[in-house]
Design a protein around this motif. Structure first.
Motif, PDB file in Angstrom:
ATOM      1  N   TYR A   1       0.834  -1.212   0.000  1.00 30.56           N
ATOM      2  CA  TYR A   1       0.000   0.000   0.000  1.00 30.56           C
ATOM      3  C   TYR A   1       0.864   1.255   0.000  1.00 30.56           C
ATOM      4  O   TYR A   1       0.593   2.223  -0.699  1.00 30.56           O
ATOM      5  CB  TYR A   1      -0.926  -0.023   1.227  1.00 30.56           C
ATOM      6  CG  TYR A   1      -2.200   0.753   1.039  1.00 30.56           C
ATOM      7  CD1 TYR A   1      -3.260   0.210   0.301  1.00 30.56           C
ATOM      8  CD2 TYR A   1      -2.374   2.026   1.577  1.00 30.56           C
ATOM      9  CE1 TYR A   1      -4.449   0.916   0.120  1.00 30.56           C
ATOM     10  CE2 TYR A   1      -3.553   2.738   1.402  1.00 30.56           C
ATOM     11  CZ  TYR A   1      -4.584   2.168   0.672  1.00 30.56           C
ATOM     12  OH  TYR A   1      -5.760   2.870   0.483  1.00 30.56           O
ATOM     13  N   GLU A   2       1.943   1.207   0.774  1.00 30.14           N
ATOM     14  CA  GLU A   2       2.819   2.393   0.848  1.00 30.14           C
ATOM     15  C   GLU A   2       3.714   2.512  -0.387  1.00 30.14           C
ATOM     16  O   GLU A   2       4.058   3.626  -0.788  1.00 30.14           O
ATOM     17  CB  GLU A   2       3.641   2.378   2.136  1.00 30.14           C
ATOM     18  CG  GLU A   2       2.781   2.377   3.401  1.00 30.14           C
ATOM     19  CD  GLU A   2       1.653   3.396   3.395  1.00 30.14           C
ATOM     20  OE1 GLU A   2       1.868   4.530   2.927  1.00 30.14           O
ATOM     21  OE2 GLU A   2       0.539   3.054   3.860  1.00 30.14           O
TER      22      GLU A   2
ATOM     23  N   PHE B   1       1.105   4.335  -2.471  1.00 25.83           N
ATOM     24  CA  PHE B   1       0.546   5.633  -2.064  1.00 25.83           C
ATOM     25  C   PHE B   1       1.535   6.536  -1.314  1.00 25.83           C
ATOM     26  O   PHE B   1       1.161   7.643  -0.922  1.00 25.83           O
ATOM     27  CB  PHE B   1      -0.708   5.432  -1.208  1.00 25.83           C
ATOM     28  CG  PHE B   1      -1.918   5.036  -2.012  1.00 25.83           C
ATOM     29  CD1 PHE B   1      -2.494   5.923  -2.915  1.00 25.83           C
ATOM     30  CD2 PHE B   1      -2.477   3.773  -1.881  1.00 25.83           C
ATOM     31  CE1 PHE B   1      -3.620   5.574  -3.657  1.00 25.83           C
ATOM     32  CE2 PHE B   1      -3.596   3.405  -2.619  1.00 25.83           C
ATOM     33  CZ  PHE B   1      -4.171   4.308  -3.513  1.00 25.83           C
TER      34      PHE B   1
ATOM     35  N   TRP C   1      -6.158  10.870   3.293  1.00 24.77           N
ATOM     36  CA  TRP C   1      -6.944   9.659   3.040  1.00 24.77           C
ATOM     37  C   TRP C   1      -8.432   9.947   3.243  1.00 24.77           C
ATOM     38  O   TRP C   1      -8.803  10.889   3.966  1.00 24.77           O
ATOM     39  CB  TRP C   1      -6.493   8.488   3.921  1.00 24.77           C
ATOM     40  CG  TRP C   1      -6.500   8.733   5.404  1.00 24.77           C
ATOM     41  CD1 TRP C   1      -5.440   9.132   6.161  1.00 24.77           C
ATOM     42  CD2 TRP C   1      -7.619   8.623   6.293  1.00 24.77           C
ATOM     43  NE1 TRP C   1      -5.829   9.269   7.473  1.00 24.77           N
ATOM     44  CE2 TRP C   1      -7.156   8.959   7.586  1.00 24.77           C
ATOM     45  CE3 TRP C   1      -8.952   8.264   6.145  1.00 24.77           C
ATOM     46  CZ2 TRP C   1      -7.994   8.955   8.716  1.00 24.77           C
ATOM     47  CZ3 TRP C   1      -9.788   8.253   7.258  1.00 24.77           C
ATOM     48  CH2 TRP C   1      -9.298   8.598   8.531  1.00 24.77           C
TER      49      TRP C   1
ATOM     50  N   SER D   1       5.486   5.143   6.455  1.00 25.01           N
ATOM     51  CA  SER D   1       5.122   4.910   5.050  1.00 25.01           C
ATOM     52  C   SER D   1       6.370   4.655   4.211  1.00 25.01           C
ATOM     53  O   SER D   1       6.415   3.736   3.389  1.00 25.01           O
ATOM     54  CB  SER D   1       4.351   6.127   4.511  1.00 25.01           C
ATOM     55  OG  SER D   1       4.202   6.025   3.113  1.00 25.01           O
TER      56      SER D   1
ATOM     57  N   ARG E   1      -6.045   8.002  -1.831  1.00 25.13           N
ATOM     58  CA  ARG E   1      -5.689   7.010  -0.795  1.00 25.13           C
ATOM     59  C   ARG E   1      -6.905   6.799   0.100  1.00 25.13           C
ATOM     60  O   ARG E   1      -7.563   7.764   0.492  1.00 25.13           O
ATOM     61  CB  ARG E   1      -4.506   7.549   0.026  1.00 25.13           C
ATOM     62  CG  ARG E   1      -4.148   6.697   1.233  1.00 25.13           C
ATOM     63  CD  ARG E   1      -3.250   7.459   2.216  1.00 25.13           C
ATOM     64  NE  ARG E   1      -1.849   7.405   1.892  1.00 25.13           N
ATOM     65  CZ  ARG E   1      -0.976   6.505   2.366  1.00 25.13           C
ATOM     66  NH1 ARG E   1      -1.397   5.544   3.184  1.00 25.13           N
ATOM     67  NH2 ARG E   1       0.283   6.554   2.045  1.00 25.13           N
TER      68      ARG E   1
ATOM     69  N   ARG F   1      -9.180   1.091  -4.090  1.00 31.63           N
ATOM     70  CA  ARG F   1      -8.065   1.528  -3.228  1.00 31.63           C
ATOM     71  C   ARG F   1      -8.064   0.798  -1.897  1.00 31.63           C
ATOM     72  O   ARG F   1      -7.447   1.231  -0.934  1.00 31.63           O
ATOM     73  CB  ARG F   1      -8.106   3.041  -2.960  1.00 31.63           C
ATOM     74  CG  ARG F   1      -8.749   3.857  -4.008  1.00 31.63           C
ATOM     75  CD  ARG F   1     -10.119   4.402  -3.557  1.00 31.63           C
ATOM     76  NE  ARG F   1      -9.974   5.486  -2.632  1.00 31.63           N
ATOM     77  CZ  ARG F   1     -10.785   5.728  -1.601  1.00 31.63           C
ATOM     78  NH1 ARG F   1     -11.826   4.941  -1.370  1.00 31.63           N
ATOM     79  NH2 ARG F   1     -10.578   6.745  -0.808  1.00 31.63           N
TER      80      ARG F   1
ATOM     81  N   SER G   1      -3.370  -2.368  -2.447  1.00 27.17           N
ATOM     82  CA  SER G   1      -2.537  -1.919  -3.571  1.00 27.17           C
ATOM     83  C   SER G   1      -2.816  -2.760  -4.809  1.00 27.17           C
ATOM     84  O   SER G   1      -3.072  -3.964  -4.710  1.00 27.17           O
ATOM     85  CB  SER G   1      -1.071  -2.055  -3.171  1.00 27.17           C
ATOM     86  OG  SER G   1      -0.240  -1.958  -4.302  1.00 27.17           O
TER      87      SER G   1
END
Ligand code: DHB
Length: 416
Positions: free
Chosen positions: A174-175, A178, A184, A207, A290, A367, A370
């Motif tokens: 995910y990081e 994003f 978010w 992140s 996000r 979203r 990922s």
């Protein structure tokens, strides 16, 4: 919860056939109602309570499939003051249902050599795990405890919509995607309201760390594209794997254009003469936005569904990554790492009893996890000799069963 419903088209009770299938030959379609790793009760046509897959069941019956809807335990179930639906309960129940169908195949309609599972999100993950983990010994003791039939729990094919799986790598994936986007927003299903927030300074640091974890993980997989070219990422998170991911979105936008869907001018998609030339990646990510803060799944207060999935009979929630356990904001324990891996469909790619045929869909504006997560699943299945139909439908959020006609065409083709 551990009950199942079996439906067959009426014609099969009278020796008839539908769509070339009859009571002996019809594929057995198994949609589940799991969402959020909550309990997924057995379902029926006309069910109006949530969760349900009533429309899917009706469409499948009309198309000539036998439908088996099995109730699967989920993370919130309490019995005799014990949590009895934590991982791996959902998959154990699914396997028990498949074994039951096989054990009674002489009495029941449908072809047990053509079992196809179907689900969305956590239910898509359930379908994927059922697909890869056929007859895996890890689950033997749980199935014995349950009194499940001594039969194969392998399936023929798996249909998975936006599978929320590979949880131990989902935070870093995910990081990777994003990182740099700090705002978010998500829909609170309880209140129906959109909640918004900003990553705090600590989360911005986390992140970046998680993003780098993903680069190492992705490179360790040694994935290959359709031309046997290695997929990798450099220290900045760029490289052939990112281009590969972008390409799925480019194909998606092109398909949308070709069928006269509009492609939003703010989406970062670069179009010349009706041909999608490229995609401005950061613009595209800002366009879809996000949804989750950092870490996205194993959150540091254990408020998310996933730490709750990894509780025990006595403990409601546990962290399932060392990273979150180390940074936790609440008194916490780390879940058994073997169990965490055991419910990851990727754990069983070389299983000879895994499903051969796969149809995976993940919306291009989803979203919840990922893009890398479903793409790694589809690609590693392909790389290990499975037949995979993967696409990312344009302008499609986290959802499933939106293209049943195409799904059934695919099922008919692979079953032929
Ligand atoms: C589901 C969605 C999520 O965002 C998640 O983290 C887990 C499950 C779901 O819809 O099933």
């Amino acid at each position: 919860m551990q009950k199942l419903n079996i439906f067959a088209p009426l014609a099969y009770f009278h020796g008839g056939s539908i769509n070339g299938y009859n009571a002996q030959t019809a594929p057995i379609f198994m949609p589940n109602t799991v969402g959020g790793y909550m309990p997924g009760p057995r379902d029926y046509p006309g069910n109006t309570s949530q969760p349900n897959s009533s429309k899917t069941i009706i469409a499948a019956l009309e198309h000539g499939y036998v439908v088996v809807s099995a109730g699967l335990r989920g993370r919130t179930i309490i019995e005799d003051s014990k949590y009895v639906g934590k991982a791996p309960a959902f998959i154990v129940d699914m396997k028990a249902a498949i074994r039951f169908i096989r054990h009674n195949s002489e009495l029941l309609p449908g072809n047990v050599d053509r079992i196809i599972t179907n689900g969305t999100s956590a239910g898509g993950a359930t379908s994927a795990l059922t697909g890869t983990s056929g007859n895996e010994p890890f689950f033997d003791k749980y199935l014995q405890e349950l009194g499940a039939a001594d039969e194969s729990d392998a399936i023929f094919a798996a249909s998975c919509y936006c599978p929320i799986h590979n949880l131990e790598h989902a935070d870093s994936a995910y990081e990777w995607q994003f990182n740099g986007i700090n705002d978010w927003s998500k829909l609170n299903y309880g209140t129906g309201k959109i909640e918004t927030g900003k990553l705090n300074d600590e989360q911005i640091v986390l992140s970046k760390e998680l993003k780098h974890q993903f680069i190492d993980y992705l490179n360790s997989l040694q994935l290959q594209d359709n031309n046997n070219q290695k997929l990798s990422l450099d220290d900045n998170g760029q490289g052939s794997f990112l281009n590969y991911v972008k390409n799925f979105i480019i194909q998606s936008a092109q398909k949308a254009l070709d069928s006269n869907q509009t492609v939003d001018s703010n989406s970062g998609v670069i179009i010349e003469n009706d041909v999608v030339k490229d995609i401005n990646w950061s613009k595209y990510l800002s366009f879809i936005t996000r949804m989750k803060s950092t870490p996205a799944f194993d959150d540091l207060k254990m408020d998310n569904p996933e730490p709750n999935l990894f509780g025990t009979e006595k403990i409601d929630s546990q962290h399932f990554t060392k990273f979150a356990q180390e940074h936790s904001k609440v008194p916490s324990k780390l879940a058994d790492q073997k169990l965490v891996q055991a419910i990851n469909p990727l754990q069983y790619l070389d299983n000879k009893d895994s499903a051969k045929y796969w149809r995976i869909r993940h919306g291009a504006s989803d979203r919840d996890t990922s893009f890398a997560i479903p793409i790694i699943l589809a690609t590693s299945l392909k790389n290990t000799g499975h037949k995979v139909d993967f696409a990312m439908p344009w302008d499609t959020p986290h959802s499933g069963d939106y293209d049943l006609r195409d799904l059934f065409t695919w099922i008919d083709k692979v079953c032929a």
